[in-house]
Design a protein around this motif. Sequence first.
Motif, PDB file in Angstrom:
ATOM      1  N   ASP A 130      31.390  58.839  84.247  1.00 46.40           N
ATOM      2  CA  ASP A 130      31.224  58.652  85.683  1.00 46.40           C
ATOM      3  C   ASP A 130      31.368  60.023  86.353  1.00 46.40           C
ATOM      4  N   PRO A 131      30.338  60.478  87.064  1.00 46.68           N
ATOM      5  CA  PRO A 131      30.409  61.802  87.694  1.00 46.68           C
ATOM      6  C   PRO A 131      31.505  61.908  88.753  1.00 46.68           C
ATOM      7  N   THR A 132      31.957  60.771  89.297  1.00 44.57           N
ATOM      8  CA  THR A 132      32.955  60.825  90.365  1.00 44.57           C
ATOM      9  C   THR A 132      34.389  60.880  89.824  1.00 44.57           C
ATOM     10  N   HIS A 133      34.537  60.688  88.529  1.00 39.24           N
ATOM     11  CA  HIS A 133      35.891  60.666  87.979  1.00 39.24           C
ATOM     12  C   HIS A 133      35.811  61.035  86.503  1.00 39.24           C
ATOM     13  N   LYS A 134      36.478  62.121  86.147  1.00 39.68           N
ATOM     14  CA  LYS A 134      36.333  62.663  84.799  1.00 39.68           C
ATOM     15  C   LYS A 134      36.746  61.696  83.698  1.00 39.68           C
ATOM     16  N   GLN A 135      37.625  60.760  84.023  1.00 41.52           N
ATOM     17  CA  GLN A 135      38.071  59.851  82.978  1.00 41.52           C
ATOM     18  C   GLN A 135      37.290  58.552  82.923  1.00 41.52           C
ATOM     19  N   LYS A 136      36.686  58.216  84.042  1.00 39.28           N
ATOM     20  CA  LYS A 136      35.974  56.944  84.090  1.00 39.28           C
ATOM     21  C   LYS A 136      34.712  56.965  83.258  1.00 39.28           C
ATOM     22  N   GLY A 137      34.461  55.861  82.605  1.00 35.00           N
ATOM     23  CA  GLY A 137      33.192  55.686  81.930  1.00 35.00           C
ATOM     24  C   GLY A 137      32.437  54.567  82.614  1.00 35.00           C
ATOM     25  N   ILE A 138      31.123  54.649  82.596  1.00 34.57           N
ATOM     26  CA  ILE A 138      30.296  53.576  83.124  1.00 34.57           C
ATOM     27  C   ILE A 138      29.593  52.901  81.964  1.00 34.57           C
ATOM     28  N   TYR A 139      29.814  51.615  81.854  1.00 30.61           N
ATOM     29  CA  TYR A 139      29.144  50.864  80.797  1.00 30.61           C
ATOM     30  C   TYR A 139      27.887  50.217  81.360  1.00 30.61           C
TER      31      TYR A 139
END
Lengths: 168, 168
Positions: free
Chosen positions: A71-80
């Motif tokens: 996720d470009p808005t949060h370094k740890q978030k992933g988008i599935y």
Amino acid sequence: MDTQRSGCPINLTLEVVGDKWSLLVVRDIIFGNRRHFRELLTKSEEGISSNILADRLKTMVEQGILTREDDPTHKQKGIYSLTEQGIELLPVLAQMAAWGFKHLPVSEELGIRAQLLSEGGPKMWAEFMDELRETHLGIKRRKRSKLTVGERLQAAYRNVLARKRKPA
Amino acid sequence: MDTQRSGCPINLTLEVVGDKWSLLVVRDIIFGNRRHFRELLTKSEEGISSNILADRLKTMVEQGILTREDDPTHKQKGIYSLTEQGIELLPVLAQMAAWGFKHLPVSEELGIRAQLLSEGGPKMWAEFMDELRETHLGIKRRKRSKLTVGERLQAAYRNVLARKRKPA
DNA sequence: GCAACCAGTTGTAAAATGCAATCAGTTGAG
DNA sequence: CTCAACTGATTGCATTTTACAACTGGTTGC
């Protein structure tokens, strides 16, 4: 489940998504539009535990049902996101939902979407799958109706909830 | 699985038949016309073990998917039949078969029935379900075609086997 | 009488699941 | 800059489910 039991299509499908959680995760992605780990973890009806969720997401990415991007808005978030293969699980889910709706003690608010989807039939499913292709694969769809299938299902769900809170 | 996780139709369906064996047993009853314990035990592609089979049969009888009667020709034999509810699992199996056929490494001989059933669509499924109602529930069907869907699927399966044994 | 067959049951090891606590990095408010 | 809240997970442990093989008590046909 490492070893393959047989080359039967039903068996192979069960080996991939035939556990008690995988299809519920796909359901939440499709019908609840959940895209992040936390959303799937905390907003699920059934309360999946984090280790199971992590394992299923990993497995389904390996199997080609989901993809994971940062996720470009949060370094740890992933988008599935669903793959085409994942999107095509919709008819399976729709049939299971229809069967459950008809034969099992489904709650009213959670059953309304199954009912609409069952009444809508394969045509509605195809429309919904086109919407999912747009959301998850970036493929623009031709036919644009006023309300998407996803929106109609959500509206019906909220409608039942509102009616239950304030009965006539 | 005693406790219900949620009233969602998909979840409830998974709680009833969402393990790795129940639907395979139903598949063998539907497509393989297996009706006895031993048939289901020894003629299954995947090699179910007897305790699991016994447990699943018992559970599915309790759930109203199957019924069990004594076989008049043999005091120990039981005959398992599908209920209407069980017969209506066919569309679920058909969709799973179609998905597996499309996306997973299905063997040729075991895939041919999935292919035909997928091409035949809901109309063919309905015809097949009428045949199952006759076989399992004793309900005579109206439309009688030359070959039943069941026969056509079996013929196609044997055809592939014969072709594989003696390649052109 | 006896071998083959019938529907299961039992015992035990291995694997999957459920649950709570924990982890290390990221973010945003103050 | 500090710190609490949030991110996607991981760990350890108890419980449950599954797998595999042996076995049971009874039936059938030769």
